[in-house]
Design a protein around this motif. Sequence first.
Motif, PDB file in Angstrom:
ATOM      1  N   LEU A   5      55.747   7.743   5.008  1.00  0.00           N
ATOM      2  CA  LEU A   5      54.672   8.028   6.351  1.00  0.00           C
ATOM      3  C   LEU A   5      54.829   8.964   7.356  1.00  0.00           C
ATOM      4  O   LEU A   5      56.164   8.240   7.845  1.00  0.00           O
ATOM      5  N   VAL A   6      55.200  10.252   7.432  1.00  0.00           N
ATOM      6  CA  VAL A   6      55.329  11.221   8.301  1.00  0.00           C
ATOM      7  C   VAL A   6      54.599  10.987   9.517  1.00  0.00           C
ATOM      8  O   VAL A   6      53.857  11.424   9.331  1.00  0.00           O
ATOM      9  N   VAL A   7      55.216  10.117  10.786  1.00  0.00           N
ATOM     10  CA  VAL A   7      54.781  10.109  12.236  1.00  0.00           C
ATOM     11  C   VAL A   7      54.981  10.938  13.393  1.00  0.00           C
ATOM     12  O   VAL A   7      56.038  11.132  13.318  1.00  0.00           O
ATOM     13  N   ASP A   8      54.327  12.409  13.309  1.00  0.00           N
ATOM     14  CA  ASP A   8      54.635  13.158  13.576  1.00  0.00           C
ATOM     15  C   ASP A   8      53.517  14.172  14.673  1.00  0.00           C
ATOM     16  O   ASP A   8      52.538  14.138  14.090  1.00  0.00           O
ATOM     17  N   ASP A   9      53.679  14.304  16.451  1.00  0.00           N
ATOM     18  CA  ASP A   9      52.480  15.260  16.536  1.00  0.00           C
ATOM     19  C   ASP A   9      52.825  16.855  16.061  1.00  0.00           C
ATOM     20  O   ASP A   9      51.927  17.508  16.286  1.00  0.00           O
ATOM     21  N   SER A  10      53.430  16.855  15.567  1.00  0.00           N
ATOM     22  CA  SER A  10      53.420  18.917  15.245  1.00  0.00           C
ATOM     23  C   SER A  10      53.929  18.766  13.789  1.00  0.00           C
ATOM     24  O   SER A  10      54.624  18.136  12.792  1.00  0.00           O
ATOM     25  N   LYS A  11      52.784  19.643  13.328  1.00  0.00           N
ATOM     26  CA  LYS A  11      52.135  20.237  11.835  1.00  0.00           C
ATOM     27  C   LYS A  11      53.590  20.565  11.531  1.00  0.00           C
ATOM     28  O   LYS A  11      53.626  20.138  10.768  1.00  0.00           O
ATOM     29  N   VAL A  12      54.200  21.326  12.204  1.00  0.00           N
ATOM     30  CA  VAL A  12      55.304  21.430  12.265  1.00  0.00           C
ATOM     31  C   VAL A  12      56.461  21.010  11.073  1.00  0.00           C
ATOM     32  O   VAL A  12      57.063  21.500  10.198  1.00  0.00           O
ATOM     33  N   ILE A  13      56.405  19.870  12.185  1.00  0.00           N
ATOM     34  CA  ILE A  13      57.794  19.174  11.743  1.00  0.00           C
ATOM     35  C   ILE A  13      57.158  18.631  10.286  1.00  0.00           C
ATOM     36  O   ILE A  13      58.465  17.928   9.710  1.00  0.00           O
TER      37      ILE A  13
END
Length: 121
Positions: A5-13
Amino acid sequence: MKTCLVVDDSKVIRKVARHILETLDFEVVEAGDGREALAQCHIMPPDVVLLDWNMPVMTGMEFLRALGQSDIARRPKVVFCTTENGIAHIRAAIEAGADEYVMKPFDRDTLASKLQIVGLA
């Protein structure tokens, strides 16, 4: 197949992390903040969470604390992934329940080594 699960507010990241993780044979699910990630963990706990520190709605640290207090049967490994590089930040993340810590920007080899450290590569 292992899940992350990748949790980041940046769509690029999230996109970069997804690409790297898929080359490492992970099935990837994404969340834009900690609250969304916590809900996802209740639905289907991943093997590992790649977690950003600074996010709106629920920060990485708030997510980590909530995860630790949750009744999720199989707690995922957590790799903090952030630009926060102070020793105090690293210590706080580990004390809150993170299993490992990786700095942004990261590459495939760095992420693979961190996943190996937590037993998932």
